[in-house]
Design an enzyme around this catalytic site. Structure first.
Site, PDB file in Angstrom:
ATOM      1  N   SER A   1      -5.650  -9.080  -1.916  1.00 37.47           N
ATOM      2  CA  SER A   1      -4.999  -8.199  -0.943  1.00 37.47           C
ATOM      3  C   SER A   1      -6.040  -7.396  -0.182  1.00 37.47           C
ATOM      4  O   SER A   1      -7.213  -7.357  -0.540  1.00 37.47           O
ATOM      5  CB  SER A   1      -4.061  -7.240  -1.673  1.00 37.47           C
ATOM      6  OG  SER A   1      -4.829  -6.265  -2.351  1.00 37.47           O
ATOM      7  N   LYS A   2      -5.567  -6.757   0.857  1.00 37.28           N
ATOM      8  CA  LYS A   2      -6.436  -5.916   1.666  1.00 37.28           C
ATOM      9  C   LYS A   2      -7.051  -4.813   0.805  1.00 37.28           C
ATOM     10  O   LYS A   2      -8.204  -4.466   0.949  1.00 37.28           O
ATOM     11  CB  LYS A   2      -5.606  -5.318   2.799  1.00 37.28           C
ATOM     12  CG  LYS A   2      -6.243  -4.129   3.468  1.00 37.28           C
ATOM     13  CD  LYS A   2      -5.537  -3.791   4.757  1.00 37.28           C
ATOM     14  CE  LYS A   2      -5.680  -2.333   5.158  1.00 37.28           C
ATOM     15  NZ  LYS A   2      -6.952  -1.709   4.841  1.00 37.28           N
ATOM     16  N   ARG A   3      -6.236  -4.295  -0.118  1.00 37.69           N
ATOM     17  CA  ARG A   3      -6.723  -3.211  -0.976  1.00 37.69           C
ATOM     18  C   ARG A   3      -7.893  -3.645  -1.861  1.00 37.69           C
ATOM     19  O   ARG A   3      -8.802  -2.866  -2.118  1.00 37.69           O
ATOM     20  CB  ARG A   3      -5.579  -2.639  -1.828  1.00 37.69           C
ATOM     21  CG  ARG A   3      -5.339  -1.167  -1.543  1.00 37.69           C
ATOM     22  CD  ARG A   3      -4.054  -0.670  -2.144  1.00 37.69           C
ATOM     23  NE  ARG A   3      -2.898  -1.353  -1.574  1.00 37.69           N
ATOM     24  CZ  ARG A   3      -1.931  -1.923  -2.290  1.00 37.69           C
ATOM     25  NH1 ARG A   3      -1.990  -1.915  -3.605  1.00 37.69           N
ATOM     26  NH2 ARG A   3      -0.924  -2.506  -1.689  1.00 37.69           N
TER      27      ARG A   3
ATOM     28  N   ASP B   1     -11.007  -3.333   0.221  1.00 42.12           N
ATOM     29  CA  ASP B   1     -11.439  -1.942   0.393  1.00 42.12           C
ATOM     30  C   ASP B   1     -12.104  -1.440  -0.892  1.00 42.12           C
ATOM     31  O   ASP B   1     -13.141  -0.797  -0.866  1.00 42.12           O
ATOM     32  CB  ASP B   1     -10.233  -1.030   0.691  1.00 42.12           C
ATOM     33  CG  ASP B   1      -9.596  -1.387   2.033  1.00 42.12           C
ATOM     34  OD1 ASP B   1     -10.269  -2.065   2.833  1.00 42.12           O
ATOM     35  OD2 ASP B   1      -8.437  -0.999   2.257  1.00 42.12           O
TER      36      ASP B   1
END
Ligand code: GLU
Length: 507
Positions: free
Chosen positions: A265-267, A270
């Site tokens: 996921s994008k998280r 990050d």
């Protein structure tokens, strides 16, 4: 007769394209090229509530960056234009209507509030509400004898949807090119909405199947998350009488987190410091910036090569593939069933390999903008010399400035640890004296400078390491960079002397 290969990438413009989406587009592209077929970009934007400004442009730009080219689509046009579903609005209703007339779909008039109440009620009894064969004849539908006057409701302007009438208890046999045969019992499905009067638009399922049919798509290659929709799609093809020309399906494995536990996921990006989007993205609503592979200093060819091998293997241990080689080697039967673990170190390794393959001349136009972005104007000959000196140290393009900034600008800070270790005792005096002697030199060539430095150390009974490290500190601001005599020669006498002077003042 062999069917012409026609595949499509059909993203919904709901945000920046995730690298999983890029991989889907890539596999479709490779497959189309390999078979001399067509590749189509269709924008699936019928869900206006999820539409995000700039997302479509981002998708197009990202795929162009990757050198993934379309034969037909929103930019190229083509025989099936328009390729944006919102511009095809008037195509879909007739098919929804056809399904109602042939008994494969029905009108439903339940309000959102009524549906919510049904859901709550089922939950309070410990169950879940499903709109299906068990309830459709009792609810506000055209199948309920109590609503025989449903045409009247429609003409009164009451809101309706058209739902697919999934047959009860039927085995649906499907074939997936990656997974083989898949069988699902139809009673596990719900009666999905196909069309809504509220906006006059089809839902994803109807629009997707209708367009794949009209655009003569031969193979649907898409993410695994669409596998649960396949039974419905197969039923739709049958109900519309299109079974003969139904595309073949291939559902691609998920991209997994680096530890293999769950979908990437994008998280994760990050949190672990790697990009999950191809290009820089600024969220139009919040202004939040997501860094892309471009920001991180990846070459698009390296990024594509890395992605190609996330879920597909060539059958031998070759790792470096140009796009041409990928096209030649690609085949659906070497796509794996299980998810592919994302590995950022491997992505960097690919980039390093691609950088090494390039000549200095090839690197020049790639690196020049990086230098110019720092506000430096540089001539090509000088830049070529620098590229030659630091190229072996580059993994990402962003490493270039880290490794070579001092060839363009004087250091304005000095690494504190290095200062503490190297700028002590009699070193400043030695460096002062070195400066005086360097200023007398006529030739400022690496070989002679090397010799000169040796003499200087010997003559002063000094320590070679101490002098060299301190001089390097003056030149670069730290303890890295290519051989010192080379640095001095490249910077030239004037700059060398100025930097010593600066260091003597500042340290
Ligand atoms: N619009 C769907 C998506 O955003 C397309 C799925 C498909 O390829 O059928 O992924």
């Amino acid at each position: 007769m062999e069917r012409r290969v026609r595949v499509r990438f059909a993203p919904s413009p709901t945000g920046p394209l995730h690298i999983g989406g890029v991989r889907t587009a890539l596999y479709n592209y490779l497959f189309a090229r390999k078979h001399g077929g067509d590749f189509i970009l269709r924008i699936e934007d019928t869900d206006s509530t999820r539409w995000v400004a700039g997302a479509e442009e981002y998708i197009i730009k990202s795929l162009a960056w990757c050198n993934i080219r379309f034969d037909e689509g929103v930019v190229e046009g083509g025989p099936h234009a328009p390729y944006r579903q919102s511009e095809r609005k008037n195509i879909y209703f007739q098919y929804a209507r056809q399904l109602v007339e042939s008994g494969h779909a029905y009108y439903a008039f339940d309000t959102p509030e009524e549906l919510e109440a049904l859901r709550k009620d089922a939950e309070s009894k410990g169950g879940a509400f499903t709109y299906n064969y068990q309830v459709r004849e009792q609810l506000k539908t055209s199948l309920n004898p109590a609503f025989a006057n449903y045409e009247e409701r429609i003409s009164r302007g009451e809101k309706w949807v058209i739902r697919f009438k999934v047959p009860a208890n039927q085995e649906i046999h499907m074939f997936d090119l990656i997974r083989g045969e898949v069988v699902v019992n139809s009673s596990t499905l719900d009666d999905k909405v196909l069309f809504k009067s509220s906006d006059g638009l089809p839902t994803y399922h109807l629009a997707n199947v209708v367009d794949d049919y009209l655009m003569q798509i031969s193979h649907v290659i898409r993410g695994e998350e669409w596998l649960p929709s396949l039974p419905l799609h197969v039923l739709l093809y049958k109900a519309l009488g299109w079974e003969e020309v139904m595309p073949q399906f291939a559902h691609l494995p998920l991209l997994l987190k680096p530890d293999g536990k769950g979908k990437l996921s994008k998280r994760d990006g990050d949190r672990m410091g790697f990009p999950v989007f191809p290009l820089h993205w600024v969220d139009p609503a919040t202004g939040e910036v997501s860094l892309g592979y471009d920001d991180y200093g990846f070459l698009p060819e390296a990024f594509v090569n890395f992605l190609a091998l996330l879920g597909w293997h060539p059958g031998n241990d070759q790792e470096i593939f140009s796009m041409e080689e990928l096209i030649e080697t690609f085949s659906i039967d070497r796509i794996s069933k299980s998810g592919a673990k994302f590995d950022f170190e491997k992505a960097k390794w690919f980039n390093q390999q691609y950088l090494r393959q390039k000549s200095n001349q090839q690197l020049l136009p790639i690196i020049k903008p990086i230098v110019e972005k720092q506000g430096v104007t540089v001539n090509d000959d000088y830049l070529l010399r620098i590229i030659d000196m630091v190229r072996e140290r580059l993994i990402l393009l962003t490493d270039f400035w880290k490794q070579a900034h001092f060839f363009f600008v004087d250091p304005d800070t000095y690494d504190a640890d290095v200062v503490k270790k190297r700028w002590k005792d009699n070193v400043p005096q030695l460096i002062q004296q070195l400066k005086n002697e360097l200023s007398q030199l006529e030739h400022f060539k690496a070989d002679e400078l090397k010799e000169f430095l040796h003499h200087f150390v010997e003559k002063n009974n000094a320590n070679m390491g101490a002098v060299m490290n301190a001089l390097r500190l003056c030149m670069v601001g730290g303890s890295y960079g290519p051989e010192l005599p080379l640095i001095l020669e490249t910077l030239g006498k004037e700059t060398t002397l100025r930097r010593i002077e600066n260091a003597l003042k500042k340290l």
